[in-house]
Design a protein around this motif. Sequence first.
Motif, PDB file in Angstrom:
ATOM      1  N   GLN A 118      35.078 -11.247  42.355  1.00 33.88           N
ATOM      2  CA  GLN A 118      35.532 -11.997  41.172  1.00 33.88           C
ATOM      3  C   GLN A 118      34.573 -11.816  39.988  1.00 33.88           C
ATOM      4  OE1 GLN A 118      38.522 -14.011  41.113  1.00 33.88           O
ATOM      5  NE2 GLN A 118      38.816 -12.861  43.016  1.00 33.88           N
ATOM      6  N   LYS A 119      34.147 -10.569  39.771  1.00 33.01           N
ATOM      7  CA  LYS A 119      33.299 -10.314  38.614  1.00 33.01           C
ATOM      8  C   LYS A 119      33.574  -8.920  38.076  1.00 33.01           C
ATOM      9  CE  LYS A 119      29.152  -8.510  40.956  1.00 33.01           C
ATOM     10  NZ  LYS A 119      27.706  -8.684  41.130  1.00 33.01           N
ATOM     11  N   GLU A 120      33.211  -8.730  36.784  1.00 35.05           N
ATOM     12  CA  GLU A 120      33.427  -7.465  36.095  1.00 35.05           C
ATOM     13  C   GLU A 120      32.088  -6.825  35.752  1.00 35.05           C
ATOM     14  OE1 GLU A 120      35.666  -8.439  32.651  1.00 35.05           O
ATOM     15  OE2 GLU A 120      37.581  -8.616  33.707  1.00 35.05           O
ATOM     16  N   GLN A 121      32.089  -5.491  35.718  1.00 39.77           N
ATOM     17  CA  GLN A 121      30.912  -4.750  35.262  1.00 39.77           C
ATOM     18  C   GLN A 121      31.329  -3.353  34.832  1.00 39.77           C
ATOM     19  OE1 GLN A 121      28.120  -3.659  38.500  1.00 39.77           O
ATOM     20  NE2 GLN A 121      29.522  -4.761  39.845  1.00 39.77           N
ATOM     21  N   TYR A 122      30.516  -2.767  33.972  1.00 35.94           N
ATOM     22  CA  TYR A 122      30.805  -1.425  33.466  1.00 35.94           C
ATOM     23  C   TYR A 122      30.222  -0.383  34.417  1.00 35.94           C
ATOM     24  CZ  TYR A 122      32.650  -3.096  29.044  1.00 35.94           C
ATOM     25  OH  TYR A 122      33.427  -3.697  28.090  1.00 35.94           O
ATOM     26  N   ILE A 123      31.026   0.606  34.707  1.00 31.19           N
ATOM     27  CA  ILE A 123      30.583   1.711  35.561  1.00 31.19           C
ATOM     28  C   ILE A 123      31.029   3.026  34.932  1.00 31.19           C
ATOM     29  CG2 ILE A 123      30.674   0.336  37.677  1.00 31.19           C
ATOM     30  CD1 ILE A 123      33.310   1.829  38.348  1.00 31.19           C
ATOM     31  N   ASN A 124      30.443   4.108  35.424  1.00 31.48           N
ATOM     32  CA  ASN A 124      30.830   5.442  34.971  1.00 31.48           C
ATOM     33  C   ASN A 124      31.731   6.073  36.020  1.00 31.48           C
ATOM     34  OD1 ASN A 124      29.945   8.673  34.759  1.00 31.48           O
ATOM     35  ND2 ASN A 124      30.209   7.636  32.809  1.00 31.48           N
ATOM     36  N   ILE A 125      32.872   6.584  35.583  1.00 28.55           N
ATOM     37  CA  ILE A 125      33.809   7.218  36.506  1.00 28.55           C
ATOM     38  C   ILE A 125      33.864   8.719  36.230  1.00 28.55           C
ATOM     39  CG2 ILE A 125      35.187   5.142  36.803  1.00 28.55           C
ATOM     40  CD1 ILE A 125      37.272   6.402  34.897  1.00 28.55           C
ATOM     41  N   LEU A 126      34.200   9.472  37.256  1.00 21.11           N
ATOM     42  CA  LEU A 126      34.336  10.927  37.155  1.00 21.11           C
ATOM     43  C   LEU A 126      35.684  11.330  37.726  1.00 21.11           C
ATOM     44  CD1 LEU A 126      33.363  13.895  36.823  1.00 21.11           C
ATOM     45  CD2 LEU A 126      32.290  13.675  39.080  1.00 21.11           C
ATOM     46  N   GLY A 127      36.459  12.032  36.931  1.00 25.98           N
ATOM     47  CA  GLY A 127      37.703  12.610  37.408  1.00 25.98           C
ATOM     48  C   GLY A 127      37.516  14.087  37.687  1.00 25.98           C
ATOM     49  N   THR A 128      37.957  14.544  38.844  1.00 27.06           N
ATOM     50  CA  THR A 128      37.748  15.939  39.225  1.00 27.06           C
ATOM     51  C   THR A 128      38.773  16.328  40.279  1.00 27.06           C
ATOM     52  OG1 THR A 128      36.070  17.531  39.942  1.00 27.06           O
ATOM     53  CG2 THR A 128      36.090  15.399  41.052  1.00 27.06           C
ATOM     54  N   PHE A 129      38.725  17.580  40.699  1.00 21.00           N
ATOM     55  CA  PHE A 129      39.494  18.040  41.850  1.00 21.00           C
ATOM     56  C   PHE A 129      38.625  17.899  43.096  1.00 21.00           C
ATOM     57  CE2 PHE A 129      42.194  21.359  39.309  1.00 21.00           C
ATOM     58  CZ  PHE A 129      42.933  20.319  38.775  1.00 21.00           C
ATOM     59  N   PHE A 130      39.203  17.398  44.165  1.00 21.41           N
ATOM     60  CA  PHE A 130      38.511  17.371  45.455  1.00 21.41           C
ATOM     61  C   PHE A 130      38.873  18.631  46.242  1.00 21.41           C
ATOM     62  CE2 PHE A 130      38.681  13.005  44.054  1.00 21.41           C
ATOM     63  CZ  PHE A 130      37.412  12.522  44.350  1.00 21.41           C
ATOM     64  N   ASP A 131      40.132  18.809  46.511  1.00 20.29           N
ATOM     65  CA  ASP A 131      40.652  20.038  47.124  1.00 20.29           C
ATOM     66  C   ASP A 131      42.099  20.138  46.663  1.00 20.29           C
ATOM     67  OD1 ASP A 131      41.125  22.289  48.544  1.00 20.29           O
ATOM     68  OD2 ASP A 131      40.761  21.435  50.527  1.00 20.29           O
ATOM     69  N   HIS A 132      42.276  20.671  45.478  1.00 18.08           N
ATOM     70  CA  HIS A 132      43.547  20.561  44.769  1.00 18.08           C
ATOM     71  C   HIS A 132      44.229  21.928  44.677  1.00 18.08           C
ATOM     72  CE1 HIS A 132      46.359  18.598  42.024  1.00 18.08           C
ATOM     73  NE2 HIS A 132      46.275  19.659  41.240  1.00 18.08           N
ATOM     74  N   GLN A 133      45.522  21.933  44.916  1.00 17.38           N
ATOM     75  CA  GLN A 133      46.294  23.174  44.792  1.00 17.38           C
ATOM     76  C   GLN A 133      46.629  23.417  43.325  1.00 17.38           C
ATOM     77  OE1 GLN A 133      49.737  23.326  47.297  1.00 17.38           O
ATOM     78  NE2 GLN A 133      49.973  25.526  47.080  1.00 17.38           N
ATOM     79  N   ILE A 134      46.449  24.658  42.889  1.00 19.29           N
ATOM     80  CA  ILE A 134      46.680  25.000  41.497  1.00 19.29           C
ATOM     81  C   ILE A 134      47.338  26.370  41.428  1.00 19.29           C
ATOM     82  CG2 ILE A 134      44.338  25.943  41.265  1.00 19.29           C
ATOM     83  CD1 ILE A 134      44.373  25.036  38.344  1.00 19.29           C
ATOM     84  N   ALA A 135      48.232  26.543  40.478  1.00 15.22           N
ATOM     85  CA  ALA A 135      48.951  27.812  40.336  1.00 15.22           C
ATOM     86  C   ALA A 135      48.053  28.845  39.679  1.00 15.22           C
ATOM     87  CB  ALA A 135      50.218  27.603  39.505  1.00 15.22           C
ATOM     88  N   VAL A 136      47.755  29.904  40.414  1.00 14.35           N
ATOM     89  CA  VAL A 136      46.913  30.994  39.941  1.00 14.35           C
ATOM     90  C   VAL A 136      47.681  32.294  40.116  1.00 14.35           C
ATOM     91  CG1 VAL A 136      44.820  32.327  40.432  1.00 14.35           C
ATOM     92  CG2 VAL A 136      44.723  29.839  40.383  1.00 14.35           C
ATOM     93  N   PRO A 137      47.658  33.194  39.119  1.00 11.18           N
ATOM     94  CA  PRO A 137      48.384  34.461  39.245  1.00 11.18           C
ATOM     95  C   PRO A 137      47.982  35.242  40.494  1.00 11.18           C
ATOM     96  CG  PRO A 137      47.638  34.142  36.987  1.00 11.18           C
ATOM     97  CD  PRO A 137      47.010  33.049  37.799  1.00 11.18           C
ATOM     98  N   ASP A 138      48.970  35.750  41.200  1.00  9.02           N
ATOM     99  CA  ASP A 138      48.781  36.609  42.368  1.00  9.02           C
ATOM    100  C   ASP A 138      48.203  35.888  43.580  1.00  9.02           C
ATOM    101  OD1 ASP A 138      49.690  38.776  40.849  1.00  9.02           O
ATOM    102  OD2 ASP A 138      47.675  39.182  40.098  1.00  9.02           O
TER     103      ASP A 138
END
Length: 440
Positions: A118-138
């Motif tokens: 029941q309390k608030e605080q400021y934190i730093n977040i990081l958005g990234t890929f963990f093991d993500h599928q992505i469209a790459v040519p070939d």
Amino acid sequence: MLLRMLLQSWRYNIKRKLLAIITIFLAASLISALLAVSIDIGDKMAKELKSYGANILIQPASSAVLSLNNENKTALSAQDFLEQKELPNVKDIFWRNNIIGFAPLLTADVKAYHQNQQKEQYINILGTFFDHQIAVPDEDDYHTGQRIISPYWKVIGEWVDDMQEDNTAIIPALIGEQLAKSTLWHIGDQLTLYYKESDFSSKIQVQIKGILTTGGKEEQQLILPLSAVQNLLNLQGKIQAIKVSALTVPENELSRKARINADALSAEDYDRWYCTAYVSSISHQLEEAISGAVVRPIWQVAASEGVVIEKIQLLLAVVTLAAVIAAAMGIASLMTASIMERSKEIGLMKALGAYQWQIALLFYWEAVLSALIGGVIGCIAGWGLAKFIGIALFNTPLDFTWIVVPCVLLLSIVIAIIGTWLPTYRITKLYPIEVLYGRK
């Protein structure tokens, strides 16, 4: 006549010949294994050193003046970003097969509300890929992320699964170890993250799936899938940076010149630099492929790779030289004893009119035959030793390049000739009459 004398020598002096073969065999097996390791150590060590993290950082051109180690405290609305749609371009360069993986980054400070505390605080977040599928040519099934480029990340609990885009109401996340200790948050806790800037505000629900240990600033962050952070910050399709892990060759004088000013290179040097997998040349090609980006090698990682590989190869060279010297001394000792035993035979050959070079040739041929036999067996043993070293050190057998075989046979012959030279020289000091009368 020479062939007959060689056959008789092997027939009546087989024990000493076997000792010579064993001496050559031991040296040849060690040398062949070390040569195989030295040839393949570059790629294997480069892959092994990738466990220390990415070695290239891609940022917007406006971020070039910022330190790699400083977090960007500028308001998000005032920052420049890279386009997420540019990510496949990382694998669209000449050295695409050297790219092990990459991970986009997006960070921000947000307000976190813990439902139980029941309390608030400021934190730093990081958005990234963990093991993500992505469209790459070939590449139909290409996936990348921190699990690939940062194998040193250790997670207690569960990894976040972001192989596909997840639109669930509660977003899975990892919490850095230091942040978990300071906030007393645990695996399974649920948080509400709030973000507000100007007239925009949003929130998302997050559940902690695991505690992350990296030894870096990630331990003070909450790490989420990239898409969740983009939605929270209203930055769909935007990223702040890309970390790239690439297989590179050690830096040398040419790459250091290019590092200072690639435009100052001659046309020939530029082509050679551009077509070699230096970290600087791969960075240059990435900068050409990604719009509005500046690409910088992380020199602490890149330089350490080259230094470690060079030192290992130097150590292998020193051990190989020591093996050659030790084997040559062993052959010299055996040949000296053989000559002393056969002094009457040598004296008789001289008395019958044999030339000095003919007698020397007999001993050299004996040594060369021993070298060839010991060298061939040593190559086979060295192949097995190289496989064992590869499995023991890298969990995968080293490749045995066939160029090693002629090199080892040549070195074996050189060892035999060097070891035979001094004893053969002593033949010139033998006088037939003294030897035949037993005075020597």
